[in-house]
Scaffold this motif. Structure first.
Motif, mmCIF file in Angstrom:
data_model
loop_
_atom_site.group_PDB
_atom_site.id
_atom_site.type_symbol
_atom_site.label_atom_id
_atom_site.label_comp_id
_atom_site.label_asym_id
_atom_site.label_seq_id
_atom_site.Cartn_x
_atom_site.Cartn_y
_atom_site.Cartn_z
ATOM 1 N N GLU A 13 10.025 -0.440 2.691
ATOM 2 C CA GLU A 13 9.638 1.048 2.374
ATOM 3 C C GLU A 13 9.974 1.338 0.783
ATOM 4 O O GLU A 13 9.401 1.640 -0.125
ATOM 5 C CB GLU A 13 10.268 2.045 3.275
ATOM 6 C CG GLU A 13 9.521 3.349 2.976
ATOM 7 C CD GLU A 13 10.402 4.307 3.763
ATOM 8 O OE1 GLU A 13 10.754 4.112 5.246
ATOM 9 O OE2 GLU A 13 10.603 5.133 3.649
ATOM 10 N N SER A 14 11.202 0.854 0.499
ATOM 11 C CA SER A 14 11.747 0.896 -0.972
ATOM 12 C C SER A 14 10.689 0.315 -2.055
ATOM 13 O O SER A 14 10.377 0.721 -2.862
ATOM 14 C CB SER A 14 13.022 0.513 -1.020
ATOM 15 O OG SER A 14 13.914 1.363 -0.406
ATOM 16 N N LEU A 15 10.455 -0.802 -1.398
ATOM 17 C CA LEU A 15 9.797 -1.769 -2.272
ATOM 18 C C LEU A 15 8.240 -1.182 -2.674
ATOM 19 O O LEU A 15 7.691 -1.001 -3.702
ATOM 20 C CB LEU A 15 9.620 -3.367 -1.838
ATOM 21 C CG LEU A 15 10.788 -4.324 -1.853
ATOM 22 C CD1 LEU A 15 10.681 -5.536 -1.095
ATOM 23 C CD2 LEU A 15 11.091 -4.275 -3.545
ATOM 24 N N GLU A 16 7.611 -0.694 -1.508
ATOM 25 C CA GLU A 16 6.442 -0.185 -1.556
ATOM 26 C C GLU A 16 6.335 1.053 -2.417
ATOM 27 O O GLU A 16 5.476 1.128 -3.368
ATOM 28 C CB GLU A 16 5.785 -0.006 -0.236
ATOM 29 C CG GLU A 16 4.544 0.724 -0.203
ATOM 30 C CD GLU A 16 3.824 1.127 1.518
ATOM 31 O OE1 GLU A 16 4.330 0.232 2.219
ATOM 32 O OE2 GLU A 16 2.959 1.754 1.241
ATOM 33 N N ASN A 17 7.264 1.758 -2.257
ATOM 34 C CA ASN A 17 7.242 3.120 -2.993
ATOM 35 C C ASN A 17 7.444 2.822 -4.681
ATOM 36 O O ASN A 17 6.949 3.377 -5.421
ATOM 37 C CB ASN A 17 8.714 4.135 -2.690
ATOM 38 C CG ASN A 17 8.287 4.655 -1.178
ATOM 39 O OD1 ASN A 17 7.039 4.492 -0.811
ATOM 40 N ND2 ASN A 17 9.248 4.955 -0.811
ATOM 41 N N LYS A 65 1.463 3.442 -10.875
ATOM 42 C CA LYS A 65 0.888 4.683 -11.259
ATOM 43 C C LYS A 65 1.308 5.131 -12.720
ATOM 44 O O LYS A 65 0.730 6.224 -13.230
ATOM 45 C CB LYS A 65 1.417 5.955 -10.504
ATOM 46 C CG LYS A 65 0.561 5.906 -9.180
ATOM 47 C CD LYS A 65 0.774 7.430 -8.191
ATOM 48 C CE LYS A 65 0.853 7.272 -6.912
ATOM 49 N NZ LYS A 65 1.831 7.501 -6.190
ATOM 50 N N LYS A 66 2.171 4.475 -13.344
ATOM 51 C CA LYS A 66 3.151 4.921 -14.485
ATOM 52 C C LYS A 66 1.804 5.227 -15.817
ATOM 53 O O LYS A 66 1.040 4.278 -15.702
ATOM 54 C CB LYS A 66 3.889 3.878 -14.916
ATOM 55 C CG LYS A 66 5.212 4.490 -15.040
ATOM 56 C CD LYS A 66 6.312 2.982 -15.523
ATOM 57 C CE LYS A 66 5.876 2.468 -16.915
ATOM 58 N NZ LYS A 66 6.840 1.264 -17.139
#
Ligand SMILES: CCCCCCCCCCCCC/C=C/C(=O)SCCNC(=O)CCNC(=O)[C@H](O)C(C)(C)COP(=O)(O)OP(=O)(O)OC[C@H]1O[C@@H](n2cnc3c(N)ncnc32)[C@H](O)[C@@H]1OP(=O)(O)O
Length: 277
Positions: free
Chosen positions: A265-269, A276-277
């Motif tokens: 989950e951390s990696l996906e976020n 998006k940057k």
């Protein structure tokens, strides 16, 4: 087999041989007079360390060792980034086989780089987070351009820097500073990194960076090479042996953790945030 393509021979005062690994992920230039090698990471846009780049680095390091390289500069072809660290896509929903192969190649490459008998210098011409910082820390000397960031930021991503990453940092900046930096996953500006000894020198620009890197190697290459390398490897042997003797356990640690839902989950976020940057 490691096939090298000789691209160019320049007959200038100092002859230079340029090679490219067939993948072009690593550009290798060898000065024919001094033997000094420049290993330039060339995986746009940010030299994220995927299996292929690590393998190209590993093959290059084996070649340099076989050819009795007297000194090597590690740098990057990117204008912004030395290396963005491990390729997040290698860790995001991989198969077990792919994850194992990737981690094993990371180990191979680090062991080779950390244990070279010849002097190595990181010419850090851009940002150097996490695995990028590991590469820089594995060289003997670090020179960095201003206004970039370096550090082991894993904690901030919800993952943990493996023990050998941590050991490399501790060996350079000491127990207390390393503990604080690792717990926080702190990224340092070039100037802060100089202050705590994470880098050894700052350079004004790329030209100054390369000049300083050559100056460091000139000094080292003036020392008796065998005595020099025995001392170097002596200092590094405990850190090296810990991984060499615990490679399977380290792979297991990686596999056990990388598939944890929280880590995925951390990696996906994080991947989404970067996109998006
Ligand atoms: C609960 C916990 C239990 C224990 C858990 C234990 C887990 C143990 C296993 C895991 C251990 C792993 C250790 C990890 C080490 C690492 O190295 S992780 C990687 C860390 N890297 C980063 O945080 C850097 C991220 N990138 C950046 O900050 C910036 O990209 C940059 C380097 C500062 C460069 O900035 P800029 O020039 O502005 O480029 P961008 O526009 O940001 O990026 C360009 C494209 O590149 C993609 N990208 C960037 N970094 C990576 C990367 N590391 N991997 C893959 N891809 C990357 C980025 O998404 C952009 O892509 P596009 O939008 O498609 O162009």
């Amino acid at each position: 087999m490691f096939v090298l393509r000789q691209c160019l021979t320049l007959g200038t005062k100092s002859s230079i041989r340029n090679f490219s690994a067939t993948t072009n992920l690593v550009n290798l230039t060898i000065n024919e007079d001094t033997g000094v090698a420049i290993m330039e990471l060339n995986k746009p846009p940010v030299n994220s360390l995927n299996y292929e780049l690590l393998e190209a680095m590993h093959r290059t390091l084996v070649k340099l060792e076989n050819e009795k390289c007297p000194g090597m500069i590690l740098t990057s072809s990117s204008r912004s980034t030395f290396s963005a660290g491990l390729d997040l896509l290698e860790m995001y929903k991989p198969t077990v086989d792919k994850a194992r192969r990737f981690w094993s190649m990371l180990q191979n490459t680090w062991i080779k780089l950390y244990s070279t008998p010849y002097p190595t210098v990181a010419a850090i011409n851009g940002h150097s987070p996490a695995g990028g910082c590991l590469l820089a820390m594995s060289c003997e000397h670090r020179i960095m351009v201003p206004d970039k960031m370096i550090g082991l930021n894993e904690t901030q991503l919800g993952i943990v820097a493996p023990q050998w990453f941590q050991d490399c940092m501790r060996n350079i900046i000491g127990e207390r500073q390393a503990e604080k930096a690792l717990i926080a996953g702190r990224m340092f500006t070039s100037e802060e990194a100089l202050k705590i000894g994470l880098v050894d020198e700052l350079a004004t620009d790329k030209e100054d960076l390369m000049q300083k890197a050559h100056d460091f190697l000139d000094e080292q290459m003036g020392l008796p090479p065998l005595a020099r390398s025995v001392v170097k490897v002596g200092f590094r042997k405990d850190t090296l042996s810990k991984l060499i003797n615990g490679r399977e356990a380290d792979i297991k640690m990686f596999l056990d953790n990388v598939f944890q839902p929280k880590v995925q989950e951390s990696l996906e976020n994080y991947i989404q945030m970067l996109k998006k940057k």
